[in-house]
Design an enzyme around this catalytic site. Sequence first.
Site: not given
Ligand code: IMP
Ligand code: MG
Length: 338
Positions: A12-15, A42, A138, A179, A252, A254, A327
């Site tokens: 995740g957080d690749e942009g 995002h 369900r 993610q 972003t 947490t 960039t």
């Molecule tokens: P959860 O999906 O919120 O339960 O988190 C499970 C794991 O996925 C944890 O390590 C989170 O930090 C990570 N995670 C969930 N969503 C993101 C995201 O959008 N970016 C980065 N890490 C994520």
């Molecule tokens: Mg993110």
Amino acid sequence: MPVRLLVGALFGDEGKGKVAAYLSFLESPAYAVRTGAINAGHTVFHQGKEYKLRALPSGLVTHKGKGAVAPGALISVGVLKEEVEALGLSREQVLVDERTGIIEEEHVERERRDRHLSSKIGSTLTGVGAAMSDRVMRRLRLAKDFKDAIEKFATVTDVVSLLHDAVDSYKVVHVEGTQGFGLSLFHGTYPYVTSRDVTAGALLSEAGLAPSDVEDVILVTKAFVTRVGAGPLKGELSEEEVERRGLAEYGTVTGRPRRAAPLEENLDLLKRAARVNGATKLAITKVDVLFPKARGVTAWSDLPEEARLWISDIEKEVGVPVCYVGTGPEALETVGVC
Ligand code: IMP
Ligand code: MG
């Protein structure tokens, strides 16, 4: 074929948000579709303004067309409302599928009480996993059950039919993932993963689109690897080294500091992500963090020689063309190569 899928290669957080906004600016899609859930934030910068999106597609920031939330997505009514207001969108521009899952306060509370999720996994505790498990059992309530509340600011409808109508008339549809491959429930570093699959196949399933509708799968990687929460990270750098190299980032959703590692140490992850997703194009973001002279560049020939060589090496290693190079934070600070 008119569908482009945008997926993450790492943790995740690749942009992805930035790349989605850039592509949406270029192509003005008939629909930008959001999959995934509100644990994913995002961040998009456009014309000096910052947007943080957890429910709406990032493509809406640069092209105020129509945004859709997939039936397989999970959102909360409150988060959606805030974002519709922040972007100044009309009801008609924001389409939520009748079957989209709705996260309620009870789901967040259930996750906060869950020691396994908070201590071991490092979950974002946004109620996504709890809601997902209710869906599997369900008993989750869907957008159609909240129609009156949502219809004050968005439209609850059959998104899937609208997307197929668009595809049938060759209109471009962008589907944005969340993610990254390493966090996939099926393909990632289980149990240190999120509560859903996040690969190209899962995006199609969540959106109700078909594999034969897809033109491109754009795999987004960052020029270095970051990870929040627990789980393995190859080549993890010490906090001091992260600072020294200028790789420090914060979540972003947490606000937690992100762990970091060089991309070179994680090429196996990137290559596997390319294979499993069937990547046709690669996007590499934050190249300016590794090569400061690349900052703000928008033409390949203006990139510093060492950056071009580094990018070509990654391309050779992965076997997928690098078509977009980030960039800078602004959506349009991007080199479009192919
Ligand atoms: P959860 O999906 O919120 O339960 O988190 C499970 C794991 O996925 C944890 O390590 C989170 O930090 C990570 N995670 C969930 N969503 C993101 C995201 O959008 N970016 C980065 N890490 C994520
Ligand atoms: Mg993110």
